[in-house]
Write an enzyme that holds these catalytic residues in place. Structure first.
Site, PDB file in Angstrom:
ATOM      1  N   ILE A 204       0.882  -1.181   0.000  1.00  0.00           N
ATOM      2  CA  ILE A 204       0.000   0.000   0.000  1.00  0.00           C
ATOM      3  C   ILE A 204       0.913   1.223   0.000  1.00  0.00           C
ATOM      4  O   ILE A 204       1.726   1.372   0.902  1.00  0.00           O
ATOM      5  CB  ILE A 204      -0.891   0.026   1.278  1.00  0.00           C
ATOM      6  CG1 ILE A 204      -1.829  -1.183   1.339  1.00  0.00           C
ATOM      7  CG2 ILE A 204      -1.687   1.333   1.382  1.00  0.00           C
ATOM      8  CD1 ILE A 204      -2.941  -1.217   0.304  1.00  0.00           C
ATOM      9  N   HIS A 205       0.823   2.052  -1.022  1.00  0.00           N
ATOM     10  CA  HIS A 205       1.703   3.236  -1.004  1.00  0.00           C
ATOM     11  C   HIS A 205       1.082   4.485  -1.615  1.00  0.00           C
ATOM     12  O   HIS A 205       1.633   5.570  -1.511  1.00  0.00           O
ATOM     13  CB  HIS A 205       3.019   2.944  -1.736  1.00  0.00           C
ATOM     14  CG  HIS A 205       2.884   2.967  -3.225  1.00  0.00           C
ATOM     15  ND1 HIS A 205       2.398   1.925  -3.947  1.00  0.00           N
ATOM     16  CD2 HIS A 205       3.154   3.951  -4.126  1.00  0.00           C
ATOM     17  CE1 HIS A 205       2.375   2.232  -5.219  1.00  0.00           C
ATOM     18  NE2 HIS A 205       2.815   3.458  -5.363  1.00  0.00           N
ATOM     19  N   ARG A 206      -0.070   4.351  -2.271  1.00  0.00           N
ATOM     20  CA  ARG A 206      -0.592   5.513  -3.000  1.00  0.00           C
ATOM     21  C   ARG A 206      -1.115   6.593  -2.063  1.00  0.00           C
ATOM     22  O   ARG A 206      -1.714   6.291  -1.029  1.00  0.00           O
ATOM     23  CB  ARG A 206      -1.719   5.090  -3.934  1.00  0.00           C
ATOM     24  CG  ARG A 206      -1.167   4.443  -5.148  1.00  0.00           C
ATOM     25  CD  ARG A 206      -2.187   4.352  -6.235  1.00  0.00           C
ATOM     26  NE  ARG A 206      -1.640   3.521  -7.276  1.00  0.00           N
ATOM     27  CZ  ARG A 206      -0.959   3.979  -8.312  1.00  0.00           C
ATOM     28  NH1 ARG A 206      -0.793   5.269  -8.477  1.00  0.00           N
ATOM     29  NH2 ARG A 206      -0.473   3.144  -9.208  1.00  0.00           N
ATOM     30  N   ARG A 237       7.017   5.673   2.154  1.00  0.00           N
ATOM     31  CA  ARG A 237       5.882   6.600   2.318  1.00  0.00           C
ATOM     32  C   ARG A 237       4.860   6.046   3.314  1.00  0.00           C
ATOM     33  O   ARG A 237       4.327   6.782   4.142  1.00  0.00           O
ATOM     34  CB  ARG A 237       5.215   6.806   0.959  1.00  0.00           C
ATOM     35  CG  ARG A 237       4.002   7.670   1.044  1.00  0.00           C
ATOM     36  CD  ARG A 237       3.270   7.749  -0.292  1.00  0.00           C
ATOM     37  NE  ARG A 237       2.475   8.932  -0.283  1.00  0.00           N
ATOM     38  CZ  ARG A 237       2.690  10.004  -1.038  1.00  0.00           C
ATOM     39  NH1 ARG A 237       3.671  10.006  -1.906  1.00  0.00           N
ATOM     40  NH2 ARG A 237       1.932  11.050  -0.940  1.00  0.00           N
ATOM     41  N   ASP A 278      -2.192  -1.513  -4.047  1.00  0.00           N
ATOM     42  CA  ASP A 278      -2.688  -0.373  -4.816  1.00  0.00           C
ATOM     43  C   ASP A 278      -1.668   0.005  -5.891  1.00  0.00           C
ATOM     44  O   ASP A 278      -1.766   1.057  -6.507  1.00  0.00           O
ATOM     45  CB  ASP A 278      -3.025   0.821  -3.906  1.00  0.00           C
ATOM     46  CG  ASP A 278      -1.844   1.302  -3.082  1.00  0.00           C
ATOM     47  OD1 ASP A 278      -0.703   0.802  -3.275  1.00  0.00           O
ATOM     48  OD2 ASP A 278      -2.042   2.196  -2.224  1.00  0.00           O
TER      49      ASP A 278
END
Ligand code: UD1
Length: 354
Positions: A204-206, A237, A278
């Site tokens: 998950i990074h968006r 992030r 994502d």
């Protein structure tokens, strides 16, 4: 023919690998410029080493910042570089801030720009990647599209005459790595004391998932409650945003992992019961490996993975558990992402359009 490739973020290094190889095979003068958008060795150096990419000739060292500061700093630095290089083509990749900065710099210097992975659309105007890809497509002289759907989007925007269908370069890389991944698919499970096929792999990074603390917390909670261990391969992030919001990333089912190199991630996906992500690239990689994927987003650019039943969108975190435990998809021999020769076609298209 001289080509300057401008890259800066992890997925761009994967796309660059087959292009660099095909460029060398064709005897091109290929100059790589690294903007420095990604600077942690795990997000950058390991990809150059493992994928055998030539060292960047120029490194701008731009680093992180707000969209305007990061994109603007790259743009200012690239003017001088591209002016000095004066290539036949500037080749830009995907949809990051590095892509947009290079496209704008080149177009203003009247240097032809080619956009690899052109024509993808989420139609979500809040995504930074959507701004970057739409603006880059409209600035570029040659649009190298990965899929028929991308070609249709370009035609619908009046850009069809500049577009060429080359296929997806990430397929080139994946097909080359698949055999080794089969041999190593049990490595991660063994290292973490898990059973092969007995865990989910998550990334998950968006911004839309990490930057709203309430949304991030609900996604992490949903992962923590899944019925099998979840190996969460964490982008910096994600770590930074979770720390800032005081969200624990190692709760419940989650086993936290540092970022993996390309081959490690592919092997880990292959050894998993399913992928939750994502990431754009990982949705396609899961499909090519025939591993069920759940995408934590309201839409995807890679619609073929959904149409063929291998990817399900979980727009809300409450939908993740049901999506992950759904019945196995029907097998398919469809090849919407090409035959693994997209890089060669890209080089041919650059010669033809010169
Ligand atoms: C960028 C791309 C995204 C792509 C992703 C792949 C944009 C707008 N987004 O997102 O499309 O999917 O790369 O990973 O270009 N950070 C580090 N070390 C690094 C790089 C980043 O710690 O080497 C941290 C910093 O806290 C930084 C944050 O990650 O502020 C975000 O980095 P940034 O490059 O702005 O965007 P990504 O989220 O990586």
């Amino acid at each position: 023919m001289k080509v300057v490739s401008v890259v800066g973020a992890r997925p761009q290094f994967v796309k660059l690998a087959p292009i660099d190889r095909a460029a060398r095979a064709a005897g091109l003068d290929h100059v790589i410029v690294h903007t420095g958008q990604h600077y942690d060795p795990q997000l950058s150096d390991v990809f150059f080493e493992e994928l055998g990419i030539s060292d960047p000739e120029i490194h701008l060292g731009v680093g992180s910042g707000s969209h305007g500061v990061q994109t603007g700093t790259m743009l200012a630095a690239l003017d001088e570089v591209l002016e000095a290089q004066r290539p036949d083509w500037v080749l830009v990749y995907g949809d990051t801030n590095s892509t947009l900065a290079a496209a704008v710099s080149a177009v203003k210097l009247h240097i032809p720009v080619a956009h690899l992975e052109a024509g993808l659309r989420s139609f979500n105007r809040r995504m930074p990647e959507e701004h970057n890809r739409v603006l880059t497509d409209h600035a570029a002289d040659l649009l190298l599209a990965p899929t028929d759907v991308a070609m249709r989007h370009l035609s619908a925007e009046g850009l069809g005459e500049r577009a060429v269908l080359v296929g997806d370069v990430m397929t080139d890389v994946l097909l080359g790595a698949r055999r080794a991944a089969h041999e190593r698919r049990g490595d991660l499970a063994r290292d973490l004391g898990l059973a092969l096929g007995g865990y989910y792999l998550a990334t998950i990074h968006r911004a839309e998932n990490t930057d709203d603390p309430a949304r991030l917390r609900s996604i992490v909670d949903a992962l923590a409650r899944l019925d099998m261990p979840v190996v969460l391969v964490a982008h910096p992030r994600l770590i930074a945003r979770a720390d800032a919001a005081d969200i624990r990333l190692d709760a419940g089912s989650i086993r936290l992992s540092t970022p993996l190199p390309y081959s490690g991630l592919i092997a880990a996906a292959l050894g998993s019961a399913g992928v939750v992500t994502d990431s754009g690239g990982l949705q396609k990689e899961a499909f090519l490996l025939r591993v069920p994927c759940t995408t934590v987003r309201t839409e995807t650019e890679w619609v073929e993975t959904v149409e063929l039943g291998w990817n399900v969108l979980a727009a809300d975190s409450a939908e993740i558990a049901a999506a992950v435990t759904r019945p196995a998809p029907l097998d398919t021999d469809a090849t919407p992402y090409g035959d693994g020769r997209a890089a060669e076609r890209t080089i041919s298209a650059l010669f033809a359009a010169r």
